[in-house]
Design an enzyme around this catalytic site. Structure first.
Site, PDB file in Angstrom:
ATOM      1  N   TYR A  70      16.434 -12.691  -2.104  1.00 38.05           N
ATOM      2  CA  TYR A  70      15.617 -11.956  -1.615  1.00 38.05           C
ATOM      3  C   TYR A  70      14.251 -11.726  -2.237  1.00 38.05           C
ATOM      4  CZ  TYR A  70      13.196  -8.075   0.532  1.00 38.05           C
ATOM      5  OH  TYR A  70      12.083  -7.208   1.425  1.00 38.05           O
TER       6      TYR A  70
ATOM      7  N   LYS B 206       8.112 -13.330 -10.493  1.00 41.51           N
ATOM      8  CA  LYS B 206       6.737 -13.036 -11.061  1.00 41.51           C
ATOM      9  C   LYS B 206       6.104 -14.218 -11.866  1.00 41.51           C
ATOM     10  CE  LYS B 206       5.870  -8.874  -9.475  1.00 41.51           C
ATOM     11  NZ  LYS B 206       4.617  -8.509  -8.772  1.00 41.51           N
TER      12      LYS B 206
ATOM     13  N   LEU C  33       6.259  -9.668   3.699  1.00 45.85           N
ATOM     14  CA  LEU C  33       5.889 -10.778   2.945  1.00 45.85           C
ATOM     15  C   LEU C  33       6.740 -12.113   3.171  1.00 45.85           C
ATOM     16  CD1 LEU C  33       5.420  -8.989  -0.718  1.00 45.85           C
ATOM     17  CD2 LEU C  33       3.779  -9.892   0.930  1.00 45.85           C
TER      18      LEU C  33
ATOM     19  N   GLU D 152       7.099  -7.871 -17.440  1.00 45.06           N
ATOM     20  CA  GLU D 152       8.662  -8.383 -17.477  1.00 45.06           C
ATOM     21  C   GLU D 152       8.591  -9.932 -17.405  1.00 45.06           C
ATOM     22  OE1 GLU D 152      11.183  -6.406 -17.277  1.00 45.06           O
ATOM     23  OE2 GLU D 152      12.682  -7.875 -16.797  1.00 45.06           O
TER      24      GLU D 152
ATOM     25  N   SER E 144       3.243  -9.281 -14.029  1.00 47.71           N
ATOM     26  CA  SER E 144       3.924  -8.095 -14.911  1.00 47.71           C
ATOM     27  C   SER E 144       4.273  -8.342 -16.401  1.00 47.71           C
ATOM     28  CB  SER E 144       5.482  -7.857 -14.132  1.00 47.71           C
ATOM     29  OG  SER E 144       6.235  -7.161 -15.043  1.00 47.71           O
TER      30      SER E 144
ATOM     31  N   ARG F 101       5.780   7.634  -8.956  1.00 47.88           N
ATOM     32  CA  ARG F 101       6.892   6.413  -9.432  1.00 47.88           C
ATOM     33  C   ARG F 101       8.182   6.494  -8.355  1.00 47.88           C
ATOM     34  NH1 ARG F 101       7.456   1.474 -11.304  1.00 47.88           N
ATOM     35  NH2 ARG F 101       7.599   1.126 -13.445  1.00 47.88           N
TER      36      ARG F 101
ATOM     37  N   ILE G  92       0.677  -1.138  -0.072  1.00 46.52           N
ATOM     38  CA  ILE G  92       0.078   0.190   0.047  1.00 46.52           C
ATOM     39  C   ILE G  92       0.663   1.303   0.064  1.00 46.52           C
ATOM     40  CG2 ILE G  92      -0.215   0.110   2.572  1.00 46.52           C
ATOM     41  CD1 ILE G  92      -3.233   1.010   2.072  1.00 46.52           C
TER      42      ILE G  92
ATOM     43  N   TYR H 242      13.742 -11.167 -11.099  1.00 45.58           N
ATOM     44  CA  TYR H 242      12.465 -10.437 -10.849  1.00 45.58           C
ATOM     45  C   TYR H 242      11.290 -11.113 -11.701  1.00 45.58           C
ATOM     46  CZ  TYR H 242       8.698  -7.021 -11.133  1.00 45.58           C
ATOM     47  OH  TYR H 242       7.280  -6.522 -11.290  1.00 45.58           O
TER      48      TYR H 242
HETATM   49  P1  NAP Z   1       6.632  -0.057  -5.807  1.00 48.37           P
HETATM   50  O1  NAP Z   1       6.374   1.342  -5.826  1.00 48.37           O
HETATM   51  O2  NAP Z   1       7.738  -0.641  -5.619  1.00 48.37           O
HETATM   52  O3  NAP Z   1       5.911  -0.742  -4.289  1.00 48.37           O
HETATM   53  C1  NAP Z   1       6.234  -1.915  -3.755  1.00 48.37           C
HETATM   54  C2  NAP Z   1       5.324  -2.142  -2.466  1.00 48.37           C
HETATM   55  O4  NAP Z   1       5.893  -3.205  -2.084  1.00 48.37           O
HETATM   56  C3  NAP Z   1       5.978  -1.000  -1.631  1.00 48.37           C
HETATM   57  O5  NAP Z   1       4.841  -0.831  -0.578  1.00 48.37           O
HETATM   58  C4  NAP Z   1       7.011  -1.770  -0.663  1.00 48.37           C
HETATM   59  O6  NAP Z   1       7.243  -1.276   0.713  1.00 48.37           O
HETATM   60  C5  NAP Z   1       6.544  -3.166  -0.691  1.00 48.37           C
HETATM   61  N1  NAP Z   1       7.014  -4.213  -0.209  1.00 48.37           N
HETATM   62  C6  NAP Z   1       8.439  -4.457  -0.718  1.00 48.37           C
HETATM   63  N2  NAP Z   1       9.043  -5.386  -0.028  1.00 48.37           N
HETATM   64  C7  NAP Z   1       8.079  -5.873   0.816  1.00 48.37           C
HETATM   65  C8  NAP Z   1       8.167  -6.894   1.905  1.00 48.37           C
HETATM   66  N3  NAP Z   1       9.162  -7.707   2.165  1.00 48.37           N
HETATM   67  N4  NAP Z   1       7.193  -6.974   2.787  1.00 48.37           N
HETATM   68  C9  NAP Z   1       6.081  -6.008   2.489  1.00 48.37           C
HETATM   69  N5  NAP Z   1       6.056  -5.169   1.743  1.00 48.37           N
HETATM   70  C10 NAP Z   1       6.953  -5.093   0.944  1.00 48.37           C
HETATM   71  O7  NAP Z   1       5.684  -0.957  -6.709  1.00 48.37           O
HETATM   72  P2  NAP Z   1       4.613  -0.310  -7.553  1.00 48.37           P
HETATM   73  O8  NAP Z   1       5.056   0.197  -8.891  1.00 48.37           O
HETATM   74  O9  NAP Z   1       3.530   0.177  -6.845  1.00 48.37           O
HETATM   75  O10 NAP Z   1       4.029  -1.799  -8.362  1.00 48.37           O
HETATM   76  C11 NAP Z   1       3.030  -2.538  -7.594  1.00 48.37           C
HETATM   77  C12 NAP Z   1       3.310  -4.103  -7.606  1.00 48.37           C
HETATM   78  O11 NAP Z   1       2.982  -4.342  -9.171  1.00 48.37           O
HETATM   79  C13 NAP Z   1       4.811  -4.733  -7.611  1.00 48.37           C
HETATM   80  O12 NAP Z   1       4.340  -5.948  -7.175  1.00 48.37           O
HETATM   81  C14 NAP Z   1       5.237  -4.820  -8.864  1.00 48.37           C
HETATM   82  O13 NAP Z   1       6.162  -5.881  -9.104  1.00 48.37           O
HETATM   83  C15 NAP Z   1       4.012  -4.955  -9.770  1.00 48.37           C
HETATM   84  N6  NAP Z   1       4.088  -4.274 -11.230  1.00 48.37           N
HETATM   85  C16 NAP Z   1       4.597  -3.284 -11.563  1.00 48.37           C
HETATM   86  C17 NAP Z   1       4.527  -2.399 -12.718  1.00 48.37           C
HETATM   87  C18 NAP Z   1       4.650  -0.990 -12.873  1.00 48.37           C
HETATM   88  O14 NAP Z   1       5.178  -0.582 -13.893  1.00 48.37           O
HETATM   89  N7  NAP Z   1       4.684  -0.181 -11.690  1.00 48.37           N
HETATM   90  C19 NAP Z   1       4.083  -3.229 -13.639  1.00 48.37           C
HETATM   91  C20 NAP Z   1       3.805  -4.360 -13.585  1.00 48.37           C
HETATM   92  C21 NAP Z   1       3.851  -5.073 -12.209  1.00 48.37           C
HETATM   93  P3  NAP Z   1       7.878  -0.187   0.994  1.00 48.37           P
HETATM   94  O15 NAP Z   1       7.221   1.179   0.575  1.00 48.37           O
HETATM   95  O16 NAP Z   1       8.350  -0.203   2.563  1.00 48.37           O
HETATM   96  O17 NAP Z   1       9.227  -0.348   0.394  1.00 48.37           O
HETATM   97  N1  GDD Z   2      15.876   2.152 -13.832  1.00 48.86           N
HETATM   98  C1  GDD Z   2      16.640   2.207 -14.842  1.00 48.86           C
HETATM   99  N2  GDD Z   2      17.476   3.312 -14.397  1.00 48.86           N
HETATM  100  N3  GDD Z   2      16.509   1.803 -15.884  1.00 48.86           N
HETATM  101  C2  GDD Z   2      17.223   2.399 -17.001  1.00 48.86           C
HETATM  102  C3  GDD Z   2      18.093   3.218 -16.611  1.00 48.86           C
HETATM  103  C4  GDD Z   2      18.522   3.884 -15.553  1.00 48.86           C
HETATM  104  O1  GDD Z   2      19.480   4.466 -15.266  1.00 48.86           O
HETATM  105  N4  GDD Z   2      18.804   3.613 -18.067  1.00 48.86           N
HETATM  106  C5  GDD Z   2      17.904   2.947 -19.145  1.00 48.86           C
HETATM  107  N5  GDD Z   2      17.208   2.215 -18.315  1.00 48.86           N
HETATM  108  C6  GDD Z   2      16.101   1.275 -19.099  1.00 48.86           C
HETATM  109  C7  GDD Z   2      16.093  -0.126 -18.467  1.00 48.86           C
HETATM  110  O2  GDD Z   2      17.436  -0.969 -18.818  1.00 48.86           O
HETATM  111  C8  GDD Z   2      14.987  -0.794 -18.942  1.00 48.86           C
HETATM  112  O3  GDD Z   2      15.312  -1.461 -20.270  1.00 48.86           O
HETATM  113  C9  GDD Z   2      13.988   0.495 -19.114  1.00 48.86           C
HETATM  114  O4  GDD Z   2      14.857   1.651 -18.937  1.00 48.86           O
HETATM  115  C10 GDD Z   2      13.084   0.415 -18.147  1.00 48.86           C
HETATM  116  O5  GDD Z   2      13.554   0.300 -16.815  1.00 48.86           O
HETATM  117  P1  GDD Z   2      12.643   0.652 -15.378  1.00 48.86           P
HETATM  118  O6  GDD Z   2      12.202   2.061 -15.541  1.00 48.86           O
HETATM  119  O7  GDD Z   2      13.752   0.227 -14.040  1.00 48.86           O
HETATM  120  O8  GDD Z   2      11.445  -0.387 -15.474  1.00 48.86           O
HETATM  121  P2  GDD Z   2      11.506  -1.889 -15.854  1.00 48.86           P
HETATM  122  O9  GDD Z   2      10.722  -2.095 -17.303  1.00 48.86           O
HETATM  123  O10 GDD Z   2      12.695  -2.723 -15.845  1.00 48.86           O
HETATM  124  O11 GDD Z   2      10.547  -2.484 -14.748  1.00 48.86           O
HETATM  125  C11 GDD Z   2       9.271  -1.796 -14.445  1.00 48.86           C
HETATM  126  O12 GDD Z   2       8.281  -2.431 -15.232  1.00 48.86           O
HETATM  127  C12 GDD Z   2       8.055  -3.772 -15.184  1.00 48.86           C
HETATM  128  C13 GDD Z   2       6.825  -4.012 -16.140  1.00 48.86           C
HETATM  129  O13 GDD Z   2       7.448  -4.444 -17.350  1.00 48.86           O
HETATM  130  C14 GDD Z   2       9.158  -2.140 -12.959  1.00 48.86           C
HETATM  131  O14 GDD Z   2       7.997  -1.386 -12.662  1.00 48.86           O
HETATM  132  C15 GDD Z   2       8.786  -3.740 -12.466  1.00 48.86           C
HETATM  133  O15 GDD Z   2       8.194  -3.752 -11.424  1.00 48.86           O
HETATM  134  C16 GDD Z   2       7.529  -4.064 -13.732  1.00 48.86           C
HETATM  135  O16 GDD Z   2       6.987  -5.312 -13.643  1.00 48.86           O
END
Ligand code: NAP
Ligand code: GDD
Length: 341
Positions: free
Chosen positions: A103, A160, A67, A135, A133, A191, A13, A156
């Site tokens: 982890y 998933k 978790l 991913e 995801s 974000r 949350i 990761y």
């Molecule tokens: P986020 O901002 O990184 O939030 C992750 C949440 O998980 C935070 O509340 C974090 O708590 C909590 N958490 C991490 N480790 C935990 C643990 N060991 N026990 C309990 N809580 C824990 O991620 P988000 O972008 O909101 O994404 C939400 C979910 O959707 C995630 O499962 C992510 O993998 C998935 N997802 C995200 C995207 C995207 O583009 N955003 C796309 C596809 C799937 P803290 O605040 O304490 O760190």
């Molecule tokens: N983080 C990050 N930092 N990414 C970078 C950077 C940098 O400095 N430079 C380039 N990138 C590129 C990464 O290599 C990747 O190809 C792309 O930017 C997106 O990276 P992120 O924003 O870290 O997102 P992600 O696609 O790896 O993962 C996010 O999306 C997933 C869904 O497809 C996360 O939110 C995951 O939790 C989520 O599941």
């Protein structure tokens, strides 16, 4: 009891999606319970606008847990008897998952099993949402939809995939109303600061204000299907309101490179990113996901869901929000100085 008579439990949350989802559910009259980790500093910043003192009979209640701690999850779910569980908690950073793979598997993968086992063991009648995801598709060529085979490219992504299949298994084996939302990247001003979009939007604000000279990034050629987080949490809720549990891809259907994001983000303040961005190989991943572009036609057909924010608008709103945030921070600092003097 809440206005709607419904109670939801959200893991994660305090994250980007968790905070938007909590707002959505509170607005729909839910009583919302959230899992937070104990930290040495406050980690509930994204919930500040909706959090009220529990002594005021507030509809948002936070519980400590983790978790990795299955017993406390089972106790909590048995005590709360939620109607809906949104499991969003995870170690969600792909690059970091190469540094802490064990982890990541424990929390992102087995964390899902622990919640599902808690539901089964407690016998609670609830609907369960798994934050799957894009991913997981990894190396599978676009467009990716519900029938695309998974080929994860990170610890990761692999974690998933386990979580996805264990969710399907609990649906098939025990009849749990369990759904997977296969969400493509979604972003917002909330974000996390180390994901690439927010890293860029923050840097634009700081460079424009003269506080930063350079922005170091990794691979600029990857393509992502970037949507707007509030649109995507609405889809999560919609999935749990269906008569039958099913899995859905949620995406905008457009993909763009990091370079295109840079063009629009720096262009928003009249700057050329080539003057500021340098590539640092330490941000490369050992194996990369080159191209994600989702086909969300099933979600559109069955849920009636579609995105409301497109790529240029998303970039603009993130840059504008970071400029505003920085101005507020700087003004706060100046106010603080004035007060002291
Ligand atoms: P986020 O901002 O990184 O939030 C992750 C949440 O998980 C935070 O509340 C974090 O708590 C909590 N958490 C991490 N480790 C935990 C643990 N060991 N026990 C309990 N809580 C824990 O991620 P988000 O972008 O909101 O994404 C939400 C979910 O959707 C995630 O499962 C992510 O993998 C998935 N997802 C995200 C995207 C995207 O583009 N955003 C796309 C596809 C799937 P803290 O605040 O304490 O760190
Ligand atoms: N983080 C990050 N930092 N990414 C970078 C950077 C940098 O400095 N430079 C380039 N990138 C590129 C990464 O290599 C990747 O190809 C792309 O930017 C997106 O990276 P992120 O924003 O870290 O997102 P992600 O696609 O790896 O993962 C996010 O999306 C997933 C869904 O497809 C996360 O939110 C995951 O939790 C989520 O599941």
């Amino acid at each position: 009891m809440s206005e709607s008579g419904r109670r939801a439990f959200i893991t994660g949350i305090s994250g980007q999606d968790g905070s938007y989802l909590a707002e959505l559910l509170l607005a729909r009259g839910y009583e919302v319970h959230g899992l937070i980790r104990r930290a040495s500093t406050f980690n509930t910043r994204r919930l500040d606008s909706i959090y009220r003192d529990p002594h005021e009979n507030a509809p948002l209640i936070l519980h400590y847990g983790d978790l990795s701690d299955g017993v406390s999850l089972t106790n909590l779910i048995r005590d709360l008897q939620p109607h809906e569980i949104y499991h969003l908690g995870a170690q969600s950073h792909v690059r970091v998952s190469f540094d802490i793979p064990d982890y990541t598997a424990q929390t992102t993968g087995l964390g899902t099993l622990r919640i599902l086992e808690a539901i089964r063991a407690s016998g609670v009648q609830t609907r369960f949402y798994q934050a799957s995801s894009s991913e997981m598709f990894g190396a599978a060529p676009p467009p990716q939809n519900e029938r695309t085979p998974f080929h994860p490219r990170s610890p990761y992504g692999a974690a998933k995939v386990f979580a996805y299949w264990i969710t399907v298994n609990f649906r098939e084996a025990y009849g749990v109303f369990a759904v997977n939302g296969l969400l493509f990247n979604h972003e917002s001003p909330r974000r996390g600061e180390t994901f690439v979009t927010r890293k860029i939007s923050r840097a634009v604000a700081r460079i424009q204000a003269g506080l930063q000279d350079k922005l170091y990034l990794g691979n600029l050629d990857a393509l992502r299907d970037w949507g707007y987080a509030p649109d995507f949490v609405l889809a999560m809720w919609m999935m749990l309101q269906q008569p039958k549990a099913d899995d859905f891809v949620i995406a905008t259907g457009e993909s763009h490179t990091i370079r295109e994001f840079l063009d629009l983000a720096f262009g928003r303040v009249g700057l050329d990113w080539h003057d500021y961005v340098e590539v640092d190989p330490r941000y490369y991943r050992p194996s990369e996901v080159d191209h994600l572009r989702g086909d969300a036609s099933k979600a559109q057909r069955v849920l009636g869901w579609q995105p409301s924010v497109r790529f240029p608008e998303l970039v603009a709103l993130m840059v504008d929000a970071d400029i505003q945030l920085l101005e507020d921070e700087l003004a706060g600092r100046l106010v603080g100085v004035d007060r002291e003097s």
